[in-house]
Design an enzyme around this catalytic site. Sequence first.
Site, PDB file in Angstrom:
ATOM      1  N   ARG A  56     -42.593  19.291 -26.994  1.00 18.54           N
ATOM      2  CA  ARG A  56     -41.454  18.379 -26.830  1.00 18.54           C
ATOM      3  C   ARG A  56     -40.179  19.201 -26.613  1.00 18.54           C
ATOM      4  O   ARG A  56     -40.186  20.420 -26.747  1.00 18.54           O
ATOM      5  CB  ARG A  56     -41.303  17.467 -28.057  1.00 18.54           C
ATOM      6  CG  ARG A  56     -41.254  18.287 -29.327  1.00 18.54           C
ATOM      7  CD  ARG A  56     -40.372  17.757 -30.378  1.00 18.54           C
ATOM      8  NE  ARG A  56     -38.993  17.703 -30.022  1.00 18.54           N
ATOM      9  CZ  ARG A  56     -38.187  18.770 -29.977  1.00 18.54           C
ATOM     10  NH1 ARG A  56     -38.642  19.993 -30.242  1.00 18.54           N
ATOM     11  NH2 ARG A  56     -36.910  18.637 -29.651  1.00 18.54           N
ATOM     12  N   GLY A  57     -39.090  18.477 -26.306  1.00 20.02           N
ATOM     13  CA  GLY A  57     -37.849  19.158 -25.944  1.00 20.02           C
ATOM     14  C   GLY A  57     -37.879  19.333 -24.431  1.00 20.02           C
ATOM     15  O   GLY A  57     -38.884  19.814 -23.877  1.00 20.02           O
ATOM     16  N   ALA A  58     -36.779  18.934 -23.766  1.00 16.70           N
ATOM     17  CA  ALA A  58     -36.800  18.859 -22.302  1.00 16.70           C
ATOM     18  C   ALA A  58     -37.262  20.156 -21.618  1.00 16.70           C
ATOM     19  O   ALA A  58     -38.178  20.123 -20.778  1.00 16.70           O
ATOM     20  CB  ALA A  58     -35.422  18.425 -21.801  1.00 16.70           C
ATOM     21  N   ARG A 102     -43.608  11.283 -19.831  1.00 16.83           N
ATOM     22  CA  ARG A 102     -42.440  10.778 -20.570  1.00 16.83           C
ATOM     23  C   ARG A 102     -41.319  10.553 -19.557  1.00 16.83           C
ATOM     24  O   ARG A 102     -41.145  11.371 -18.651  1.00 16.83           O
ATOM     25  CB  ARG A 102     -41.974  11.770 -21.654  1.00 16.83           C
ATOM     26  CG  ARG A 102     -42.888  11.831 -22.866  1.00 16.83           C
ATOM     27  CD  ARG A 102     -42.289  12.700 -23.972  1.00 16.83           C
ATOM     28  NE  ARG A 102     -41.319  11.998 -24.779  1.00 16.83           N
ATOM     29  CZ  ARG A 102     -40.584  12.604 -25.723  1.00 16.83           C
ATOM     30  NH1 ARG A 102     -40.708  13.902 -25.948  1.00 16.83           N
ATOM     31  NH2 ARG A 102     -39.721  11.894 -26.445  1.00 16.83           N
ATOM     32  N   GLN A 209     -37.092  15.523 -36.035  1.00 22.96           N
ATOM     33  CA  GLN A 209     -37.061  16.837 -35.377  1.00 22.96           C
ATOM     34  C   GLN A 209     -36.050  17.788 -36.036  1.00 22.96           C
ATOM     35  O   GLN A 209     -36.260  18.994 -36.056  1.00 22.96           O
ATOM     36  CB  GLN A 209     -36.703  16.699 -33.891  1.00 22.96           C
ATOM     37  CG  GLN A 209     -37.771  16.031 -33.051  1.00 22.96           C
ATOM     38  CD  GLN A 209     -37.564  14.539 -32.926  1.00 22.96           C
ATOM     39  OE1 GLN A 209     -36.985  13.901 -33.810  1.00 22.96           O
ATOM     40  NE2 GLN A 209     -38.038  13.948 -31.846  1.00 22.96           N
ATOM     41  N   ASP A 250     -31.469  15.693 -22.524  1.00 23.52           N
ATOM     42  CA  ASP A 250     -32.689  15.447 -21.733  1.00 23.52           C
ATOM     43  C   ASP A 250     -32.400  15.162 -20.268  1.00 23.52           C
ATOM     44  O   ASP A 250     -33.261  15.337 -19.413  1.00 23.52           O
ATOM     45  CB  ASP A 250     -33.487  14.293 -22.338  1.00 23.52           C
ATOM     46  CG  ASP A 250     -34.229  14.778 -23.568  1.00 23.52           C
ATOM     47  OD1 ASP A 250     -33.572  14.942 -24.614  1.00 23.52           O
ATOM     48  OD2 ASP A 250     -35.435  15.047 -23.451  1.00 23.52           O
ATOM     49  N   ASN A 260     -29.586  12.093 -24.733  1.00 24.39           N
ATOM     50  CA  ASN A 260     -30.204  12.986 -25.726  1.00 24.39           C
ATOM     51  C   ASN A 260     -30.799  12.116 -26.825  1.00 24.39           C
ATOM     52  O   ASN A 260     -30.707  10.883 -26.795  1.00 24.39           O
ATOM     53  CB  ASN A 260     -29.173  13.978 -26.276  1.00 24.39           C
ATOM     54  CG  ASN A 260     -29.825  15.074 -27.095  1.00 24.39           C
ATOM     55  OD1 ASN A 260     -30.822  15.664 -26.663  1.00 24.39           O
ATOM     56  ND2 ASN A 260     -29.319  15.351 -28.284  1.00 24.39           N
ATOM     57  N   LYS A 261     -31.413  12.771 -27.780  1.00 25.26           N
ATOM     58  CA  LYS A 261     -32.109  12.067 -28.861  1.00 25.26           C
ATOM     59  C   LYS A 261     -31.252  10.945 -29.456  1.00 25.26           C
ATOM     60  O   LYS A 261     -30.056  11.117 -29.670  1.00 25.26           O
ATOM     61  CB  LYS A 261     -32.489  13.106 -29.927  1.00 25.26           C
ATOM     62  CG  LYS A 261     -33.211  12.587 -31.135  1.00 25.26           C
ATOM     63  CD  LYS A 261     -34.433  11.763 -30.801  1.00 25.26           C
ATOM     64  CE  LYS A 261     -35.416  12.462 -29.872  1.00 25.26           C
ATOM     65  NZ  LYS A 261     -36.426  11.527 -29.291  1.00 25.26           N
TER      66      LYS A 261
HETATM   67  O1  MRU Z   1     -38.204  13.343 -28.233  1.00 24.47           O
HETATM   68  P1  MRU Z   1     -37.900  14.812 -28.167  1.00 24.47           P
HETATM   69  O2  MRU Z   1     -38.120  15.514 -29.455  1.00 24.47           O
HETATM   70  O3  MRU Z   1     -38.593  15.485 -26.999  1.00 24.47           O
HETATM   71  O4  MRU Z   1     -36.330  14.849 -27.857  1.00 24.47           O
HETATM   72  C1  MRU Z   1     -35.740  16.097 -27.650  1.00 24.47           C
HETATM   73  C2  MRU Z   1     -34.276  16.063 -27.577  1.00 24.47           C
HETATM   74  O5  MRU Z   1     -33.648  15.025 -27.605  1.00 24.47           O
HETATM   75  C3  MRU Z   1     -33.595  17.387 -27.380  1.00 24.47           C
HETATM   76  O6  MRU Z   1     -32.315  17.376 -27.930  1.00 24.47           O
HETATM   77  C4  MRU Z   1     -33.490  17.671 -25.879  1.00 24.47           C
HETATM   78  O7  MRU Z   1     -34.734  17.583 -25.247  1.00 24.47           O
HETATM   79  C5  MRU Z   1     -32.903  18.986 -25.596  1.00 24.47           C
HETATM   80  S1  MRU Z   1     -34.023  20.274 -25.942  1.00 24.47           S
HETATM   81  C6  MRU Z   1     -33.332  21.761 -25.553  1.00 24.47           C
END
Ligand code: MRU
Length: 372
Positions: A56-58, A102, A209, A250, A260-261
Amino acid sequence: MEKEIINILETDTVNLSEDGERLVIIDQSVLPGTVKLVELRDRREIIDAIKRLRVRGAPAIGVAAGIAVYLSALDALNVAGNDRKGFMEELRKAAGELVLARPTAVNLKWAVDRMMDLAEGLVDSTPEEIVSRLRVEALTIKNEDIEVCRKLGENGLPLLKRGQGILTHCNAGHLATVRYGTATAPIYLGQERGYGFHVYADETRPLLQGARLTSTELQLAGVDVTLICDNMAASVMKEGKVQTVITGCDRVAANGDSANKIGTLGVAILAKHYGIPLYIAAPTSTIDMGTATGEDIVIEQRDGTDITDMWYSEPMALREVRTYNPAFDVTDHELIAGIITEYGVAYPPYDVSLRDIMEKKKMEQRKEVRDE
Ligand code: MRU
């Protein structure tokens, strides 16, 4: 296949196995209790891992997707042999499935498109040659991610002062990239250079997270980190403990609106209220000039059991209660003090500065090609 590992920070979050036949990830769904590497064979396993946030994470999703296209090309070669038409049909089908894993992080589509543009362009190559070029490209995407995060650290650090309190949300750390992270890159660099930051990590409901990943990796790195519940951010700001907010992202729209999250928007509004600058750390692979504003960003909706059941030994709400569980929100560009990229920091007005950053990227890439 699963392997035990020792140190998260010394391990690439996403990698290609040495024999070139597996995607290797740190399984983020079981951290911090269990630290293990997982090897995934094909796109079906990889799509499942992306959906379940094992990776996970972009940026990490983007790197995983690049490797997934290469592994799909290996599979297509097994099915179609040297029949180029059949091989490309298989590969296009795989790419079409991968991009749907996703919806919000644009890095997924960015990586798949980059791999597919390469494959489509190799009109005179055999499937075997295409596979071998895709392997090199997937590893290039991975190595670039490390380099880009290092540059985000260099570009972000001058925005911070020694001894500052920094608040971050979700995990935009080592675990969300291959190494260093995006929002955490200036923090790690500052740590190396003795800046003495105090970091507040929001726990980040509902998938935690911030608690499970950010506070873990910062603590392991020796950063002074304090874990707080999401609803404590206002208090720590009011108490004067936070001078800067940095989060990852993201997808950045062309006008600077940034998805973002879920919860980032609330943090941004609080930061504005208390006069605290909020920076978004975003590699250019997260900037989507084809999306005009935040309204055009698709927000992933997740199952309500993330809220009611996950992490609890028994359900924390009635079975029949209605839930609403958007995984991301969009922070309006007016609330963002700057967007930190590997090509410098973009400041308002973002429609102009992001265009300039993307132009700079194009020019530097052309120069690199000329110098080769
Ligand atoms: O649902 P996730 O855990 O994939 O969400 C991730 C985020 O929102 C991060 O802040 C984002 O991807 C940036 S990661 C460098």
